[in-house]
Design an enzyme around this catalytic site. Structure first.
Site, mmCIF file in Angstrom:
data_model
loop_
_atom_site.group_PDB
_atom_site.id
_atom_site.type_symbol
_atom_site.label_atom_id
_atom_site.label_comp_id
_atom_site.label_asym_id
_atom_site.label_seq_id
_atom_site.Cartn_x
_atom_site.Cartn_y
_atom_site.Cartn_z
ATOM 1 N NE ARG A 252 -9.668 2.300 -3.195
ATOM 2 C CZ ARG A 252 -9.449 2.454 -4.500
ATOM 3 N NH1 ARG A 252 -9.932 3.489 -5.151
ATOM 4 N NH2 ARG A 252 -8.761 1.567 -5.181
ATOM 5 C CB CYS B 45 -0.878 0.038 1.242
ATOM 6 S SG CYS B 45 -1.862 -1.427 1.514
ATOM 7 C CG HIS C 288 -1.876 5.232 -0.788
ATOM 8 N ND1 HIS C 288 -2.582 6.322 -1.201
ATOM 9 C CD2 HIS C 288 -2.442 4.163 -1.407
ATOM 10 C CE1 HIS C 288 -3.545 5.943 -2.034
ATOM 11 N NE2 HIS C 288 -3.474 4.638 -2.188
ATOM 12 C CB CYS D 226 -6.236 -0.848 -2.576
ATOM 13 S SG CYS D 226 -6.563 0.921 -2.567
#
Lengths: 103, 274
Positions: free
Chosen positions: B231, B183, B187, B235
């Site tokens: 979401r 992730c 991010h 992802c």
């Protein structure tokens, strides 16, 4: 049966502002499904708005209008507590009418 | 070179923004992100998410399931039936279930325990399509809308919450899959984007707040309302990870990590996104 519309009608000065959210697929007839078959067109064809029974808006729509369309318009007159009624009819002949009170 | 790139981005923004402003305004405004922000603002009025909220409220109040009971006695953490502000405190440890739950998992629990549905039925099709509307998305839309403006206040006081946070943090930074992604690959830096979508830096407070408080959201490109579980699911798909199971401990842990990092910010969803 289609889901209800969400209608808000507010008095702004001497006119009424109406905002409507409609729940509709608005299928253009241009799309193909997973099997390659054309998804048939399915869209709202006409929209009518009345205030105390008098038509204040009448519209003809086509497949270019977005899914779950939002419509905003104003008309002269109207008073708090009056009723605004919206009706749509789609190309399958399905119909939906909802009402809101001017606030 | 930078100026050229900017001009190209601004031109794209004009195409996206349609008739929202005159070209002259765009030339002055500069950043494409600003223009997209304006486009989003214009969409804010008349967010179709409201259609999901209305259906969700109906589903909450209407008796259903084998027991023909409504969900109005469902305890979302602030007592049975209290919906206002509940989402801002989730995920939470629930003593009756003996584990940490996010909203969507809690809804499954309530539909099983109050309405008498089987676990499999309550978990079926959490993410909807035009052919098959999802009850989970509608219920989540309504419940989260009842926390609009409430400051995020997730507590890690319970040891199980602390554990979920730590696991979530580990997952966030865990690199794997065929692309060796985590992730954090996308991010954990400011100013990253996919195409024209800015990616929030979820390792700093402002980024986590902006990211977390704007889900669920109506996705214009899909014509559906999408929840936080969706979401995360997407992802994971984008990272080419194995699918993250709906309501799994891993998904709740990751949600806990992100929700806690967003603490203090007013909750701002259901929002509207591209």
């Amino acid at each position: 049966m289609a889901d209800p519309m969400k209608i808000r009608a507010t008095l702004v000065g001497d006119s009424t502002e109406v905002r409507v959210l409609m729940s509709h697929e608005m299928e253009t007839g241009q799309r193909k499904d997973a099997a390659g078959k054309t998804v048939p067109a399915w869209f709202i064809q006409s929209v009518t708005a009345t205030h105390n029974g008098k038509t204040v808006l009448s519209a003809q729509w086509g497949p270019a209008v977005a899914k779950n369309p939002f419509l905003s318009f104003k008309f002269k007159g109207g008073a708090k507590g009056d009723k605004v009624q919206i009706t749509w009819t789609d190309n399958r002949g399905e119909k939906r009418t909802d009402e809101a009170t001017i606030g | 070179m930078i100026t050229m790139l900017r001009a190209a981005l601004a031109a794209t923004a004009v195409a996206l923004g349609g008739m929202l402003a005159s070209p002259a305004t765009y030339a002055q405004a500069g950043s494409a992100a600003d223009e997209i922000e304006k486009y989003r603002q214009a969409l804010q009025d008349g967010n179709p998410a409201e259609l999901w909220e209305a259906r969700g409220e109906d589903l909450w109040k209407k008796p259903g399931g084998p027991k023909n009971a409504s969900l109005e006695r469902c305890d979302l953490g602030r007592g049975p039936g209290v919906v206002k502000g509940a989402y801002a405190e989730l995920p939470k440890f629930f003593a009756d279930a003996g584990r940490v739950m996010d909203l969507e998992t809690r809804l499954v629990w309530c539909r099983v325990n109050l309405q008498g549905m089987t676990e499999a039925d309550a978990r079926r099709s959490p993410f909807g399509s035009p052919e098959r509307k999802s009850d989970n998305e509608a219920l989540t839309a309504w419940i989260t809308s009842e926390s609009k403006g409430v400051a995020m206040a997730v507590s890690l006081d319970h040891p199980k919450m602390r554990e979920a946070y730590d696991v979530g943090r580990a997952i966030f930074f865990f690199r794997g899959g065929p692309h060796d992604f985590a992730c954090s690959t996308c991010h954990s830096e400011d100013g990253k984007r996919i195409r024209l979508q800015d990616l929030p830096n979820l390792t700093v407070k402002s980024g986590a707040q902006r990211g977390y408080t704007t889900w669920p959201a109506y996705r214009v490109s899909q014509g559906e309302l999408r929840t936080f579980q969706w979401r995360l699911n997407d992802c994971f798909r984008q990272q080419r990870f194995p699918e993250i199971e709906f309501g799994s401990p891993a998904s709740i842990a990751l949600t806990t990590f992100l929700a806690y990092n967003a603490n203090g910010a007013p909750f701002a969803a259901p929002a509207i996104k591209r």
